[in-house]
Scaffold this active site. Structure first.
Site, mmCIF file in Angstrom:
data_model
loop_
_atom_site.group_PDB
_atom_site.id
_atom_site.type_symbol
_atom_site.label_atom_id
_atom_site.label_comp_id
_atom_site.label_asym_id
_atom_site.label_seq_id
_atom_site.Cartn_x
_atom_site.Cartn_y
_atom_site.Cartn_z
ATOM 1 N N SER A 1 32.817 51.350 27.375
ATOM 2 C CA SER A 1 33.931 52.303 27.301
ATOM 3 C C SER A 1 35.191 51.561 27.725
ATOM 4 O O SER A 1 35.106 50.485 28.343
ATOM 5 C CB SER A 1 33.652 53.453 28.277
ATOM 6 O OG SER A 1 34.809 54.233 28.483
ATOM 7 N N TYR B 1 30.608 56.905 36.355
ATOM 8 C CA TYR B 1 30.681 56.476 34.941
ATOM 9 C C TYR B 1 31.335 55.089 34.845
ATOM 10 O O TYR B 1 30.860 54.213 34.110
ATOM 11 C CB TYR B 1 31.478 57.515 34.158
ATOM 12 C CG TYR B 1 31.558 57.291 32.663
ATOM 13 C CD1 TYR B 1 30.498 57.636 31.825
ATOM 14 C CD2 TYR B 1 32.710 56.761 32.078
ATOM 15 C CE1 TYR B 1 30.580 57.457 30.449
ATOM 16 C CE2 TYR B 1 32.804 56.589 30.705
ATOM 17 C CZ TYR B 1 31.737 56.934 29.892
ATOM 18 O OH TYR B 1 31.826 56.756 28.530
#
Ligand SMILES: NC(=O)c1ccc[n+]([C@@H]2O[C@H](COP(=O)([O-])OP(=O)(O)OC[C@H]3O[C@@H](n4cnc5c(N)ncnc54)[C@H](O)[C@@H]3O)[C@@H](O)[C@H]2O)c1
Length: 271
Positions: A155, A168
């Site tokens: 990401s 995350y």
């Protein structure tokens, strides 16, 4: 004209919907047969709905619409034995394996002091151990095929810090490091391993409840909101934008690209 991945076989995790479906269908459109894997069930901690077996069947339908073969498996990427069985069955039915896209992941934004031990562990289990499991279950088939390409989906949160996502962000930086580590040892087998770093993408994860959840966390420190701004004039990208880059990394056009951090991030990492 031959497709850009004609004759190759790919395996994509998290393929029931969203980016994973886009990757499977884009690869099929360019000539690949595809093994599509998804848990098709409840995801821990997240605020958005789960994928279903009907979603995975729709991915199969879209792959087959390109006259390519699909093998589907309902497997949780936390289950290494289940992934091995899916990869082995895919190779038995489709003949080989050349491309792996470790795409399955979860995201449950919240302020740092709202991330309990269980939430932290769940995110690491799916986003890190699940990616490791995917490589371990598939890499032997790429070795047997004489080479291939592995894409580990991280990401923009694996390139820069994104707030309200300690768990995350930790997981996606780990995926970035894991790609380089695998790339180093698998290079002798002509296997390339790269990490992929999207900005916000219009999927069930990236839209709707996710935006509201993030907005609520942001209220705790609104100064951090600009950290999510893209440089390019786009609010949110589309799954197909990411799939185009997966196709490049899967194809021989990128044959000397490995251990690379490929940003599809509209410049958010530089903001
Ligand atoms: N959407 C975004 O804004 C965005 C941005 C950057 C990176 N990413 C990453 O891209 C990847 C794909 O996300 P998406 O946006 O398509 O999300 P999504 O939720 O729409 O799709 C993810 C798919 O993965 C599956 N999945 C989740 N956990 C699984 C597990 N344990 N085992 C098997 N399958 C599982 C889900 O069932 C779902 O079908 C993820 O790794 C995510 O972290 C997403």
């Amino acid at each position: 004209m031959a497709g850009r991945v004609e004759g190759k076989v790919a395996l994509v995790t998290g393929a029931a919907r969203g980016q994973g479906r886009a990757h499977a269908v884009r690869l099929a459109a360019e000539g690949a047969d595809v093994v599509v894997v998804d848990v098709c069930g409840p995801l821990p901690d997240v605020s958005y709905p789960s994928a279903t077996e009907e979603d995975l069947a729709e991915t199969v339908r879209q792959v087959e619409a390109h006259d390519r073969r699909a093998v589907s498996a309902v497997v949780d990427v936390r289950d290494l034995d289940g992934l091995r069985a899916a990869a082995d069955r895919g190779v038995a039915e489709l003949g080989r394996l050349d491309v792996v896209v470790a795409n399955a992941g979860i995201c449950s934004p919240r302020a740092w002091d709202q991330v309990g031990a269980e939430v932290f562990a769940n995110t690491l289990d799916v986003n890190v151990t699940g990616v490791w499991n995917t490589v371990m279950a598939t890499a032997p088939h790429l070795v047997a095929a004489g080479g291939g390409s592995i894409v580990l989906v991280s990401s923009a949160a694996g390139l820069k810090v994104q707030p309200f996502m300690v768990h995350y962000t930790t997981s996606k930086w780990a995926v970035r490091g894991m790609a380089k580590a695998f790339a180093t040892e698998l290079a002798q087998h002509a296997i390339r391993v790269n990490s992929l770093h999207p900005t916000g993408v219009a999927t069930p994860m990236g839209e709707g409840d996710m935006q509201a959840t993030l907005g609520a966390a942001m209220a705790g420190d609104p100064r951090l909101a600009p950290m999510f701004s893209n440089l390019l004039p786009v609010q949110i990208t589309q799954p197909e934008d990411v799939a185009d880059v997966v196709l490049f990394l899967a194809s021989d056009e990128s044959r000397y690209v490995t251990a690379h951090e490929m940003a599809v991030d509209a410049g958010v990492s530089e903001f």
